[in-house]
Design a protein around this motif. Structure first.
Motif, PDB file in Angstrom:
ATOM      1  N   LYS A 165       0.839  -1.205   0.000  1.00  0.00           N
ATOM      2  CA  LYS A 165       0.000   0.000   0.000  1.00  0.00           C
ATOM      3  C   LYS A 165       0.871   1.250   0.000  1.00  0.00           C
ATOM      4  O   LYS A 165       0.602   2.204  -0.725  1.00  0.00           O
ATOM      5  CB  LYS A 165      -0.932   0.007   1.210  1.00  0.00           C
ATOM      6  CG  LYS A 165      -2.029  -1.031   1.138  1.00  0.00           C
ATOM      7  CD  LYS A 165      -2.823  -1.110   2.428  1.00  0.00           C
ATOM      8  CE  LYS A 165      -3.762  -2.301   2.381  1.00  0.00           C
ATOM      9  NZ  LYS A 165      -4.333  -2.608   3.680  1.00  0.00           N
ATOM     10  N   LYS A 166       1.916   1.248   0.827  1.00  0.00           N
ATOM     11  CA  LYS A 166       2.797   2.416   0.937  1.00  0.00           C
ATOM     12  C   LYS A 166       3.539   2.711  -0.363  1.00  0.00           C
ATOM     13  O   LYS A 166       3.857   3.851  -0.655  1.00  0.00           O
ATOM     14  CB  LYS A 166       3.809   2.224   2.079  1.00  0.00           C
ATOM     15  CG  LYS A 166       3.211   2.448   3.434  1.00  0.00           C
ATOM     16  CD  LYS A 166       2.769   3.888   3.565  1.00  0.00           C
ATOM     17  CE  LYS A 166       2.338   4.238   4.948  1.00  0.00           C
ATOM     18  NZ  LYS A 166       1.739   5.563   5.024  1.00  0.00           N
ATOM     19  N   THR A 167       3.838   1.683  -1.130  1.00  0.00           N
ATOM     20  CA  THR A 167       4.546   1.884  -2.400  1.00  0.00           C
ATOM     21  C   THR A 167       3.583   2.073  -3.567  1.00  0.00           C
ATOM     22  O   THR A 167       4.005   2.102  -4.717  1.00  0.00           O
ATOM     23  CB  THR A 167       5.460   0.674  -2.710  1.00  0.00           C
ATOM     24  OG1 THR A 167       4.643  -0.511  -2.830  1.00  0.00           O
ATOM     25  CG2 THR A 167       6.506   0.468  -1.626  1.00  0.00           C
ATOM     26  N   ALA A 168       2.306   2.179  -3.273  1.00  0.00           N
ATOM     27  CA  ALA A 168       1.240   2.377  -4.265  1.00  0.00           C
ATOM     28  C   ALA A 168       1.006   1.160  -5.155  1.00  0.00           C
ATOM     29  O   ALA A 168       0.282   1.247  -6.141  1.00  0.00           O
ATOM     30  CB  ALA A 168       1.494   3.625  -5.117  1.00  0.00           C
ATOM     31  N   LEU A 169       1.582   0.016  -4.796  1.00  0.00           N
ATOM     32  CA  LEU A 169       1.360  -1.199  -5.591  1.00  0.00           C
ATOM     33  C   LEU A 169      -0.104  -1.619  -5.552  1.00  0.00           C
ATOM     34  O   LEU A 169      -0.671  -1.979  -6.583  1.00  0.00           O
ATOM     35  CB  LEU A 169       2.260  -2.338  -5.113  1.00  0.00           C
ATOM     36  CG  LEU A 169       2.072  -3.665  -5.845  1.00  0.00           C
ATOM     37  CD1 LEU A 169       2.359  -3.514  -7.344  1.00  0.00           C
ATOM     38  CD2 LEU A 169       2.934  -4.752  -5.233  1.00  0.00           C
ATOM     39  N   GLN A 170      -0.729  -1.574  -4.376  1.00  0.00           N
ATOM     40  CA  GLN A 170      -2.138  -1.980  -4.291  1.00  0.00           C
ATOM     41  C   GLN A 170      -2.989  -1.114  -5.218  1.00  0.00           C
ATOM     42  O   GLN A 170      -3.836  -1.629  -5.936  1.00  0.00           O
ATOM     43  CB  GLN A 170      -2.655  -1.890  -2.860  1.00  0.00           C
ATOM     44  CG  GLN A 170      -4.123  -2.308  -2.763  1.00  0.00           C
ATOM     45  CD  GLN A 170      -4.598  -2.454  -1.341  1.00  0.00           C
ATOM     46  OE1 GLN A 170      -3.826  -2.749  -0.439  1.00  0.00           O
ATOM     47  NE2 GLN A 170      -5.885  -2.269  -1.134  1.00  0.00           N
ATOM     48  N   LYS A 171      -2.753   0.167  -5.209  1.00  0.00           N
ATOM     49  CA  LYS A 171      -3.500   1.083  -6.068  1.00  0.00           C
ATOM     50  C   LYS A 171      -3.290   0.716  -7.543  1.00  0.00           C
ATOM     51  O   LYS A 171      -4.236   0.713  -8.336  1.00  0.00           O
ATOM     52  CB  LYS A 171      -3.024   2.517  -5.809  1.00  0.00           C
ATOM     53  CG  LYS A 171      -3.960   3.579  -6.239  1.00  0.00           C
ATOM     54  CD  LYS A 171      -3.422   4.940  -5.793  1.00  0.00           C
ATOM     55  CE  LYS A 171      -4.570   5.783  -5.332  1.00  0.00           C
ATOM     56  NZ  LYS A 171      -4.134   7.079  -4.828  1.00  0.00           N
ATOM     57  N   LYS A 172      -2.064   0.380  -7.922  1.00  0.00           N
ATOM     58  CA  LYS A 172      -1.760   0.000  -9.310  1.00  0.00           C
ATOM     59  C   LYS A 172      -2.457  -1.299  -9.688  1.00  0.00           C
ATOM     60  O   LYS A 172      -3.001  -1.421 -10.787  1.00  0.00           O
ATOM     61  CB  LYS A 172      -0.249  -0.140  -9.502  1.00  0.00           C
ATOM     62  CG  LYS A 172       0.504   1.165  -9.459  1.00  0.00           C
ATOM     63  CD  LYS A 172       2.012   0.930  -9.554  1.00  0.00           C
ATOM     64  CE  LYS A 172       2.775   2.209  -9.275  1.00  0.00           C
ATOM     65  NZ  LYS A 172       4.213   1.980  -9.137  1.00  0.00           N
ATOM     66  N   LEU A 173      -2.434  -2.274  -8.781  1.00  0.00           N
ATOM     67  CA  LEU A 173      -3.082  -3.567  -9.059  1.00  0.00           C
ATOM     68  C   LEU A 173      -4.586  -3.398  -9.238  1.00  0.00           C
ATOM     69  O   LEU A 173      -5.181  -3.961 -10.153  1.00  0.00           O
ATOM     70  CB  LEU A 173      -2.786  -4.562  -7.931  1.00  0.00           C
ATOM     71  CG  LEU A 173      -1.342  -5.048  -7.797  1.00  0.00           C
ATOM     72  CD1 LEU A 173      -1.147  -5.813  -6.496  1.00  0.00           C
ATOM     73  CD2 LEU A 173      -0.927  -5.877  -8.999  1.00  0.00           C
ATOM     74  N   ILE A 174      -5.196  -2.634  -8.355  1.00  0.00           N
ATOM     75  CA  ILE A 174      -6.638  -2.406  -8.442  1.00  0.00           C
ATOM     76  C   ILE A 174      -6.989  -1.650  -9.704  1.00  0.00           C
ATOM     77  O   ILE A 174      -7.935  -1.997 -10.425  1.00  0.00           O
ATOM     78  CB  ILE A 174      -7.145  -1.678  -7.177  1.00  0.00           C
ATOM     79  CG1 ILE A 174      -7.078  -2.634  -5.981  1.00  0.00           C
ATOM     80  CG2 ILE A 174      -8.559  -1.143  -7.379  1.00  0.00           C
ATOM     81  CD1 ILE A 174      -7.305  -1.977  -4.634  1.00  0.00           C
ATOM     82  N   SER A 175      -6.194  -0.638 -10.017  1.00  0.00           N
ATOM     83  CA  SER A 175      -6.433   0.146 -11.236  1.00  0.00           C
ATOM     84  C   SER A 175      -6.318  -0.723 -12.493  1.00  0.00           C
ATOM     85  O   SER A 175      -7.116  -0.599 -13.409  1.00  0.00           O
ATOM     86  CB  SER A 175      -5.436   1.300 -11.287  1.00  0.00           C
ATOM     87  OG  SER A 175      -5.566   1.997 -12.503  1.00  0.00           O
ATOM     88  N   LYS A 176      -5.357  -1.611 -12.506  1.00  0.00           N
ATOM     89  CA  LYS A 176      -5.113  -2.437 -13.691  1.00  0.00           C
ATOM     90  C   LYS A 176      -6.098  -3.589 -13.846  1.00  0.00           C
ATOM     91  O   LYS A 176      -6.561  -3.888 -14.937  1.00  0.00           O
ATOM     92  CB  LYS A 176      -3.689  -2.982 -13.652  1.00  0.00           C
ATOM     93  CG  LYS A 176      -3.317  -3.758 -14.893  1.00  0.00           C
ATOM     94  CD  LYS A 176      -1.849  -4.087 -14.920  1.00  0.00           C
ATOM     95  CE  LYS A 176      -1.487  -4.739 -16.247  1.00  0.00           C
ATOM     96  NZ  LYS A 176      -0.056  -4.983 -16.351  1.00  0.00           N
ATOM     97  N   TYR A 177      -6.432  -4.269 -12.743  1.00  0.00           N
ATOM     98  CA  TYR A 177      -7.195  -5.505 -12.837  1.00  0.00           C
ATOM     99  C   TYR A 177      -8.658  -5.409 -12.389  1.00  0.00           C
ATOM    100  O   TYR A 177      -9.440  -6.310 -12.625  1.00  0.00           O
ATOM    101  CB  TYR A 177      -6.507  -6.616 -12.029  1.00  0.00           C
ATOM    102  CG  TYR A 177      -5.114  -6.906 -12.517  1.00  0.00           C
ATOM    103  CD1 TYR A 177      -4.886  -7.344 -13.826  1.00  0.00           C
ATOM    104  CD2 TYR A 177      -4.021  -6.703 -11.690  1.00  0.00           C
ATOM    105  CE1 TYR A 177      -3.606  -7.604 -14.281  1.00  0.00           C
ATOM    106  CE2 TYR A 177      -2.732  -6.968 -12.138  1.00  0.00           C
ATOM    107  CZ  TYR A 177      -2.539  -7.410 -13.434  1.00  0.00           C
ATOM    108  OH  TYR A 177      -1.264  -7.672 -13.869  1.00  0.00           O
ATOM    109  N   CYS A 178      -8.984  -4.313 -11.717  1.00  0.00           N
ATOM    110  CA  CYS A 178     -10.355  -4.196 -11.194  1.00  0.00           C
ATOM    111  C   CYS A 178     -11.078  -3.150 -11.992  1.00  0.00           C
ATOM    112  O   CYS A 178     -11.941  -2.517 -11.788  1.00  0.00           O
ATOM    113  CB  CYS A 178     -10.338  -3.891  -9.714  1.00  0.00           C
ATOM    114  SG  CYS A 178      -9.406  -5.112  -8.754  1.00  0.00           S
TER     115      CYS A 178
END
Length: 178
Positions: A165-178
Motif C-alpha cells: 500500500k505504501k509503495t502504491a502497488l495496491q492502487k496500481k493492481l486495483i487500477s489495472k485488474y479491477c
C-alpha cells in the motif's frame, strides 16, 4: 448494487468467474471449472462463509481432510476456518454458484490474482511471483493456509500488504485488474 456482467478467468486453475450480484453483505458469482482444474491447495478464511450450489457437473471438495463429491443440485456451506479446496476431477466442466458473506474485498482480490495469472505473473500454484502482490491479494481474500500459524501469517501478510500500500502497488493492481 448489482454488477454489470463482469467475467474474469484464471488459466492456471482453469476456471472462469462471472459476478452475479455484489453488495457489502454478500457477493454472488458463477464459476465454471474446466476438467483437471481447480485450486492448487487447501486454504481457509477467518471471516468469510461460502455457500455453494452445483448447477451442473461434479465438484470434488477437500473439506477438513475429507473428500466430498458435490453433484448437480447439491448445496454446501463452507464456514470460517473450514479447510477446503475445490477441484474438477471429471471429464466435463463443472458449473456452480457461490454466495460469499460478508463480501469483504474478495472480488478485487480474485480479480488481482486472475489478472496476474492471465499475464503469467504467478507460480504454478497460482500465487503471484511478486511477494507484495501476493500479500495484497491474500489479505483481500481473507485466505490462509493450514500448515502455518495464523498469527504468523497475519503478521507477515499484514506487513507485506502494508508495504504494498505504501509503495502504491495496491492502487496500481486495483487500477489495472479491477
Amino acid at each position: 448494487m448489482t454488477a454489470a456482467t463482469l467475467k474474469f478467468s484464471n488459466p492456471i486453475i482453469k476456471d472462469q468467474i462471472e459476478i452475479l450480484f455484489e453488495s457489502n453483505e454478500k457477493l454472488v458469482f458463477r464459476t465454471v471449472v474446466k476438467p483437471s482444474g481447480g485450486q492448487a491447495g487447501v486454504h481457509y478464511h477467518t471471516k468469510i462463509t461460502e455457500e455453494f450450489k452445483i448447477i451442473s457437473g461434479e465438484l470434488m471438495v477437500n473439506l477438513n481432510g475429507k473428500k466430498l463429491t458435490l453433484k448437480s443440485g447439491d448445496h454446501y456451506e463452507i464456514k470460517p476456518f473450514d479447510r477446503h479446496q475445490f477441484l474438477n476431477e471429471s471429464k466435463n466442466d463443472v458449473v456452480f454458484e457461490v454466495m460469499v458473506s460478508p463480501s469483504m474485498d474478495l472480488k478485487r482480490g480474485l480479480q488481482v490474482i486472475y489478472g496476474l495469472a492471465t499475464e503469467e505473473k504467478v507460480y504454478k500454484n497460482g500465487l503471484p511471483k511478486n511477494l507484495l502482490s501476493a500479500a495484497i491479494a491474500i489479505q483481500m481474500m481473507d485466505a490462509y493456509v493450514p500448515n502455518i500459524s495464523l498469527s504468523i501469517q497475519k503478521i507477515g501478510i499484514g506487513v507485506l500488504a502494508f508495504l504494498g500500500k505504501k509503495t502504491a502497488l495496491q492502487k496500481k493492481l486495483i487500477s489495472k485488474y479491477c
